[in-house]
Design a protein around this motif. Structure first.
Motif, short mmCIF file in Angstrom:
data_model
loop_
_atom_site.label_atom_id
_atom_site.label_comp_id
_atom_site.label_asym_id
_atom_site.label_seq_id
_atom_site.Cartn_x
_atom_site.Cartn_y
_atom_site.Cartn_z
N VAL A 63 46.84 31.11 55.22
CA VAL A 63 45.56 31.00 55.45
C VAL A 63 44.80 32.33 55.21
N LEU A 64 43.92 32.53 54.09
CA LEU A 64 43.42 33.81 53.61
C LEU A 64 41.95 33.68 53.43
N PRO A 65 41.25 34.05 54.54
CA PRO A 65 39.61 33.71 54.86
C PRO A 65 38.84 35.00 54.36
N GLY A 66 39.65 35.99 53.53
CA GLY A 66 38.79 37.24 52.99
C GLY A 66 38.91 38.52 53.58
N SER A 67 38.63 39.47 53.00
CA SER A 67 38.99 40.92 53.38
C SER A 67 37.55 41.66 53.85
N ARG A 68 36.38 40.71 53.57
CA ARG A 68 35.27 41.41 54.41
C ARG A 68 34.65 40.60 55.26
N ARG A 69 34.12 41.26 56.49
CA ARG A 69 33.54 40.38 57.42
C ARG A 69 32.74 39.30 57.28
N GLU A 71 32.75 37.39 54.41
CA GLU A 71 33.55 36.46 54.09
C GLU A 71 34.28 35.70 55.20
N VAL A 72 34.76 36.25 56.12
CA VAL A 72 35.68 35.76 57.19
C VAL A 72 34.68 35.00 57.94
N ARG A 73 33.67 35.54 58.39
CA ARG A 73 32.65 34.65 59.29
C ARG A 73 32.14 33.13 58.64
N ARG A 74 31.90 33.41 57.37
CA ARG A 74 31.37 32.20 56.66
C ARG A 74 32.49 31.07 56.48
N LEU A 75 33.68 31.69 56.40
CA LEU A 75 34.83 30.55 56.16
C LEU A 75 35.74 30.09 57.14
N ILE A 76 36.15 31.24 58.12
CA ILE A 76 37.23 30.85 58.97
C ILE A 76 36.90 29.54 59.93
N ASP A 77 35.86 29.14 60.23
CA ASP A 77 35.62 28.08 61.06
C ASP A 77 35.93 26.75 60.23
N ALA A 78 35.52 26.67 59.02
CA ALA A 78 35.95 25.52 58.23
C ALA A 78 37.35 25.58 57.91
N PHE A 79 38.16 26.71 57.78
CA PHE A 79 39.39 26.80 57.52
C PHE A 79 40.39 26.36 58.84
N VAL A 107 39.33 38.59 62.89
CA VAL A 107 40.35 37.31 62.79
C VAL A 107 40.99 36.80 63.97
N ARG A 108 41.21 37.57 64.72
CA ARG A 108 41.91 37.23 66.09
C ARG A 108 40.95 36.50 66.96
N ALA A 109 39.88 36.93 66.96
CA ALA A 109 38.87 36.33 67.79
C ALA A 109 38.43 34.90 67.29
N SER A 110 38.50 35.09 66.11
CA SER A 110 37.94 33.65 65.38
C SER A 110 38.83 32.50 65.39
N VAL A 111 40.41 32.84 65.51
CA VAL A 111 41.34 32.04 65.43
C VAL A 111 41.84 31.58 67.09
N ALA A 112 41.13 32.39 67.83
CA ALA A 112 41.49 32.16 69.19
C ALA A 112 41.33 30.50 69.63
N SER A 113 40.30 29.93 69.11
CA SER A 113 40.04 28.42 69.42
C SER A 113 40.67 27.61 68.66
N TRP A 114 41.38 27.79 67.89
CA TRP A 114 42.32 26.92 66.94
C TRP A 114 43.45 26.08 67.69
N ASP A 115 43.53 25.02 67.28
CA ASP A 115 44.57 24.11 68.07
C ASP A 115 46.06 24.69 67.86
N GLU A 116 46.32 25.29 66.64
CA GLU A 116 47.43 26.09 66.52
C GLU A 116 47.18 27.55 65.83
N LYS A 117 47.80 28.43 66.79
CA LYS A 117 47.31 29.98 66.08
C LYS A 117 48.01 30.45 65.12
N LEU A 199 34.34 21.74 52.54
CA LEU A 199 34.50 20.50 53.46
C LEU A 199 35.88 20.26 54.04
N PRO A 200 36.10 20.36 55.23
CA PRO A 200 37.34 20.30 55.91
C PRO A 200 38.13 19.11 55.35
#
Length: 250
Positions: A63-69, A71-79, A107-117, A199-200
């Motif tokens: 899972v590679l959501p980008g290297s800029r803030r 990018e990460v904010r816009r994509l990581i929820d969909a990922f 990234v750590r804060a964004s994936v904290a709510s994922w079903d699998e970390k 779209l997920p």
């Protein structure tokens, strides 16, 4: 006085023809650093080994959501939602998330709510090891697509523009693809999804076709081998560039 450019040293194989088509200066393809990068070569060797793609096996997904803030904010929820859909559809996954230090906390804060970390990877050498182990990748469009292609990792690419770029860029962009692997191979090798099309439910099904022994996976793998052939040079880039420079000096 404007500087006069007589010759351009190109790092992508299609640039020489593009310069000629646009009536620009002549160009020489000198090669790209990634074709000789030890990390890429190591990952490609591992990817070249026989891989068990049976349904009951735990698959490794990059899972590679980008290297800029942004990018990460816009994509990581969909990922994260894409990973959840894959789980719901019965896939057992090991998630690896290589990133860079300046976005690691986000990234750590964004994936904290994922079903699998996912396992977050910061070390460059471990990044290439992850590329070698991966069965497929879900990425933010960018240079990483070429790294993955040369490593032999099947992928799906996404991007979400910021609001200003979304208003301006569609009127300026004329290229048929934003991905280097597609442009180098001159075919729609890697699926690309942008903005409202990230779209997920769709991304999950695209990844399913890459996590199994399918025609889509074989299509990408064959294309990546062709990219490696097109980007190969018989000599180091520095030697080719020096030869061009000496010829012009003479």
């Amino acid at each position: 006085m404007k500087p006069y450019v007589d010759h351009i040293l190109c790092i992508l194989p299609f640039e020489v023809k593009a310069l000629a088509r646009l009536g620009g200066p002549a160009g020489t393809y000198v090669g790209h650093r990634l074709t000789r990068d030890p990390g890429v070569l190591s990952a490609a060797r591992t990817q070249g080994q026989v891989r068990d793609l049976s349904e009951d096996r735990v698959k490794t997904l990059l899972v590679l959501p980008g290297s800029r803030r942004g990018e990460v904010r816009r994509l990581i929820d969909a990922f994260g939602k894409t990973v959840s859909v894959l789980h719901q559809r019965g896939h057992r996954l090991r998630l690896l998330l290589p990133t860079v230090p300046h976005v690691a906390d986000l990234v750590r804060a964004s994936v904290a709510s994922w079903d699998e970390k996912p396992e977050i990877i910061l070390e460059p050498e471990r990044k290439w090891q992850a590329f070698g182990k991966a069965d497929a990748a879900l990425i933010a469009s960018g240079t990483v697509s070429l790294e993955l292609a040369l490593s032999g990792v099947p992928m799906v690419s996404c991007y979400k523009l910021d609001p200003v770029a979304r208003l301006v860029l569609p009127h300026l962009v004329s290229v048929w693809s934003a991905l280097l692997p597609n442009l180098i191979s001159d075919r729609a090798l890697v699926p690309e999804f942008y903005d409202q099309y990230v779209l997920p439910e769709n991304l999950a099904r695209q990844l399913e076709a890459l996590l199994a022994d399918t025609g889509m996976r074989a299509w990408q793998k064959d294309g990546f081998a062709e990219i490696a052939r097109r980007m190969a040079t018989d000599r180091p880039s520095g030697d080719i560039a020096a030869e061009v420079l000496l010829r012009h000096i003479k």
